[in-house]
Design a protein around this motif. Sequence first.
Motif, mmCIF file in Angstrom:
data_model
loop_
_atom_site.group_PDB
_atom_site.id
_atom_site.type_symbol
_atom_site.label_atom_id
_atom_site.label_comp_id
_atom_site.label_asym_id
_atom_site.label_seq_id
_atom_site.Cartn_x
_atom_site.Cartn_y
_atom_site.Cartn_z
ATOM 1 N N GLU A 216 -5.040 3.810 3.127
ATOM 2 C CA GLU A 216 -5.832 4.354 2.208
ATOM 3 C C GLU A 216 -5.860 3.612 0.863
ATOM 4 O O GLU A 216 -6.613 4.152 -0.163
ATOM 5 N N ILE A 217 -5.245 2.469 0.831
ATOM 6 C CA ILE A 217 -5.502 1.752 -0.479
ATOM 7 C C ILE A 217 -5.785 0.415 0.055
ATOM 8 O O ILE A 217 -5.163 -0.074 1.008
ATOM 9 N N SER A 218 -6.426 -0.487 -0.651
ATOM 10 C CA SER A 218 -6.742 -1.927 -0.377
ATOM 11 C C SER A 218 -5.838 -2.737 -0.997
ATOM 12 O O SER A 218 -5.280 -2.305 -2.078
ATOM 13 N N CYS A 219 -5.403 -3.878 -0.558
ATOM 14 C CA CYS A 219 -4.437 -4.613 -1.157
ATOM 15 C C CYS A 219 -4.875 -5.031 -2.360
ATOM 16 O O CYS A 219 -4.036 -5.216 -3.730
ATOM 17 N N VAL A 220 -6.326 -5.394 -2.533
ATOM 18 C CA VAL A 220 -6.785 -5.794 -3.887
ATOM 19 C C VAL A 220 -6.576 -4.589 -4.922
ATOM 20 O O VAL A 220 -6.263 -4.715 -6.083
ATOM 21 N N GLU A 221 -6.927 -3.215 -4.534
ATOM 22 C CA GLU A 221 -6.465 -1.994 -5.659
ATOM 23 C C GLU A 221 -5.139 -2.158 -5.914
ATOM 24 O O GLU A 221 -4.607 -1.827 -6.877
ATOM 25 N N CYS A 222 -4.205 -2.360 -4.814
ATOM 26 C CA CYS A 222 -2.626 -2.163 -5.173
ATOM 27 C C CYS A 222 -2.183 -3.525 -5.941
ATOM 28 O O CYS A 222 -1.515 -3.244 -6.813
ATOM 29 N N LYS A 223 -2.723 -4.461 -5.986
ATOM 30 C CA LYS A 223 -2.623 -5.592 -6.783
ATOM 31 C C LYS A 223 -2.973 -5.320 -8.236
ATOM 32 O O LYS A 223 -2.408 -5.611 -9.042
ATOM 33 N N ASP B 71 3.062 -2.127 5.940
ATOM 34 C CA ASP B 71 4.386 -1.780 6.084
ATOM 35 C C ASP B 71 4.878 -2.350 4.677
ATOM 36 O O ASP B 71 5.447 -3.412 4.664
ATOM 37 N N PRO B 72 4.862 -1.621 3.534
ATOM 38 C CA PRO B 72 5.300 -2.248 2.105
ATOM 39 C C PRO B 72 6.628 -2.806 2.243
ATOM 40 O O PRO B 72 6.817 -3.430 1.476
ATOM 41 N N TYR B 73 7.529 -1.662 2.806
ATOM 42 C CA TYR B 73 8.995 -1.907 2.697
ATOM 43 C C TYR B 73 9.555 -3.260 3.199
ATOM 44 O O TYR B 73 10.335 -3.827 2.945
ATOM 45 N N LYS C 104 0.093 5.480 0.787
ATOM 46 C CA LYS C 104 -1.307 5.058 1.018
ATOM 47 C C LYS C 104 -1.283 3.824 1.605
ATOM 48 O O LYS C 104 -2.352 3.560 2.607
ATOM 49 N N CYS C 105 -0.556 2.682 1.473
ATOM 50 C CA CYS C 105 -0.370 1.566 2.268
ATOM 51 C C CYS C 105 -0.238 1.712 3.562
ATOM 52 O O CYS C 105 -0.968 1.195 4.499
ATOM 53 N N MET C 106 0.834 2.767 3.984
ATOM 54 C CA MET C 106 1.146 3.037 5.385
ATOM 55 C C MET C 106 -0.006 3.859 6.005
ATOM 56 O O MET C 106 -0.028 3.599 7.251
ATOM 57 N N ARG D 104 7.230 -5.848 4.783
ATOM 58 C CA ARG D 104 6.269 -7.094 5.080
ATOM 59 C C ARG D 104 5.628 -7.422 3.860
ATOM 60 O O ARG D 104 4.554 -8.166 3.958
ATOM 61 N N CYS D 105 5.784 -6.706 2.802
ATOM 62 C CA CYS D 105 5.059 -7.107 1.549
ATOM 63 C C CYS D 105 5.909 -7.253 0.285
ATOM 64 O O CYS D 105 6.079 -6.645 -0.637
ATOM 65 N N LYS D 106 6.704 -8.256 0.516
ATOM 66 C CA LYS D 106 7.831 -8.416 -0.494
ATOM 67 C C LYS D 106 7.109 -9.036 -1.884
ATOM 68 O O LYS D 106 7.492 -8.585 -2.909
ATOM 69 N N SER D 107 6.161 -9.683 -1.590
ATOM 70 C CA SER D 107 5.392 -10.350 -2.881
ATOM 71 C C SER D 107 4.726 -9.208 -3.847
ATOM 72 O O SER D 107 5.011 -9.428 -4.989
ATOM 73 N N VAL D 108 4.104 -8.367 -3.329
ATOM 74 C CA VAL D 108 3.462 -7.286 -4.046
ATOM 75 C C VAL D 108 4.156 -6.061 -4.173
ATOM 76 O O VAL D 108 4.654 -5.698 -5.355
ATOM 77 N N TYR D 109 4.563 -5.506 -3.185
ATOM 78 C CA TYR D 109 5.270 -4.409 -3.120
ATOM 79 C C TYR D 109 6.677 -4.440 -3.699
ATOM 80 O O TYR D 109 7.349 -3.805 -4.432
ATOM 81 N N GLY D 110 7.328 -5.600 -3.261
ATOM 82 C CA GLY D 110 8.642 -6.031 -3.934
ATOM 83 C C GLY D 110 8.684 -5.792 -5.444
ATOM 84 O O GLY D 110 9.660 -5.402 -5.888
ATOM 85 N N ILE E 24 1.084 -12.812 -1.524
ATOM 86 C CA ILE E 24 1.175 -12.754 -0.118
ATOM 87 C C ILE E 24 1.318 -11.217 0.377
ATOM 88 O O ILE E 24 2.516 -10.887 -0.045
ATOM 89 N N THR E 25 0.438 -10.589 0.964
ATOM 90 C CA THR E 25 0.307 -9.096 1.292
ATOM 91 C C THR E 25 1.161 -9.245 2.793
ATOM 92 O O THR E 25 1.179 -10.295 3.521
ATOM 93 N N ASP E 26 1.207 -7.985 3.100
ATOM 94 C CA ASP E 26 1.551 -7.811 4.652
ATOM 95 C C ASP E 26 0.645 -8.571 5.570
ATOM 96 O O ASP E 26 -0.539 -8.342 5.738
ATOM 97 N N PRO E 27 1.322 -9.400 6.310
ATOM 98 C CA PRO E 27 0.534 -10.527 6.888
ATOM 99 C C PRO E 27 -0.173 -9.909 8.337
ATOM 100 O O PRO E 27 -1.046 -10.328 8.842
ATOM 101 N N GLU E 28 0.100 -8.438 8.742
ATOM 102 C CA GLU E 28 -0.110 -7.771 9.837
ATOM 103 C C GLU E 28 -1.225 -6.754 9.321
ATOM 104 O O GLU E 28 -1.901 -6.314 10.199
ATOM 105 N N ARG E 29 -1.643 -6.805 8.076
ATOM 106 C CA ARG E 29 -2.656 -6.113 7.770
ATOM 107 C C ARG E 29 -3.828 -6.815 7.298
ATOM 108 O O ARG E 29 -3.896 -7.026 6.081
ATOM 109 N N LYS E 30 -4.583 -7.316 8.482
ATOM 110 C CA LYS E 30 -5.709 -8.047 8.164
ATOM 111 C C LYS E 30 -7.004 -7.278 7.630
ATOM 112 O O LYS E 30 -7.845 -7.970 6.984
HETATM 113 FE FE1 SF4 Z 1 1.094 -5.038 0.106
HETATM 114 FE FE2 SF4 Z 1 -0.004 -3.134 -1.645
HETATM 115 FE FE3 SF4 Z 1 -1.401 -4.554 0.510
HETATM 116 FE FE4 SF4 Z 1 0.394 -2.470 1.336
HETATM 117 S S1 SF4 Z 1 -1.423 -2.438 -0.028
HETATM 118 S S2 SF4 Z 1 0.267 -4.453 2.080
HETATM 119 S S3 SF4 Z 1 1.737 -2.846 -0.514
HETATM 120 S S4 SF4 Z 1 -0.482 -5.229 -1.263
#
Ligand code: SF4
Length: 332
Positions: free
Chosen positions: A265-272, A232-234, A260-262, A236-242, A219-225
């Motif tokens: 500049e990065i997609s959640c898929v890439e981040c994962k 907000d990685p710090y 990049k998340c803030m 709202r993204c416990k599951s991945v950024y945590g 589960i990624t930041d729910p407000e990043r649709k």
């Molecule tokens: Fe979480 Fe990474 Fe997506 Fe940011 S980019 S919301 S840290 S999964």
Amino acid sequence: MSQVILSGIRATGRLHFGNFLGAVQNFVKFQEQIDATCMYFVADWHTLTTLKDPEVLRSNLIEMIKDYIAAGLDPNKSIIYTQSSIPEIAELALYLSMFQPINELNLIPTYKELVRKNPDQVSLGLLSYPILMAADILGPRATMIPVGEDQIPNVELARSLAQRFNRRFGEIFVIPEMMEQMIKVPGLDGNKMGKSDNNSIEIGAPMNIIGKLYMKKGITDPERKHLMDLGDPYNRCKSVYGIHELITQDEKDLRVIANKCMKAEISCVECKKILVESIAKILIPFQEKRKELTDKDDYVSEILYEGGKRARSIIAKTVAVVRDKMGIVLYS
Ligand code: SF4
Ligand code: TRP
């Protein structure tokens, strides 16, 4: 005084990635401290409070030891044993029970929780669980107990039992300190890994499965649709950024991901994907070593015999003193 670091693990099943990061990696670190004796044991008696199948218990125990060894526990650096190989622990628990008010046991949160869930299955063994745990700790005169949050009341109880005993008989027991350093590892849903059925990562799972799990369920930041939404990685993204925070080695890489998340500049898929690569760096070497142990049950038994002998000689010394203080003489 040199440290004796001790921890017990119930033989409830294979480890998950949360145990691996939160507990096992710390155990491995402690054994590198030169002035510390590390004692790690499988609390198989404690396991009996919930696990009733003897075959499952036997196999869990061996498979878990394999996990621990593959994760880096070294029988040359740590004393690895099973609780039940040391009858003196049960004997010590019996002596300690003479000093333990029942009403304090009734108030232990983990116990209360189990009573609430299964009121008609409350055994004496479950009630006296913390006394046995106190014997585990006080028998080897452990100085430092690394514990998860839920175990703090049990270690507190061991401390007060030791104090009560010492007040009466002199400085017999060492009063153990707690080290609440177990990191809480977030699971796929962002809650502590292992708490719900569906949020764990198996340490034996192939990387492509772990990848899929994160892609589907992490589960990624729910407000990043949308990709353009700022994250907000710090917060709202416990599951991945945590998990990134816990394992992505390079501080710089970590900050780059967060920034990049803030800035979107990065997609959640890439981040994962980066996350799964970091997990692979840890788990692949583990899985290779673990595979080598697959049919090495005899090797595991040898380690346990050796560790059991060493632990028993340490614990038996304490129990001999306790016996004497309490007026018990063995005639056999
Ligand atoms: Fe979480 Fe990474 Fe997506 Fe940011 S980019 S919301 S840290 S999964
Ligand atoms: N009760 C602990 C748990 O459930 C396991 C355990 C048994 C233990 N004896 C111990 C932990 C002694 C630390 C020290 O996790």
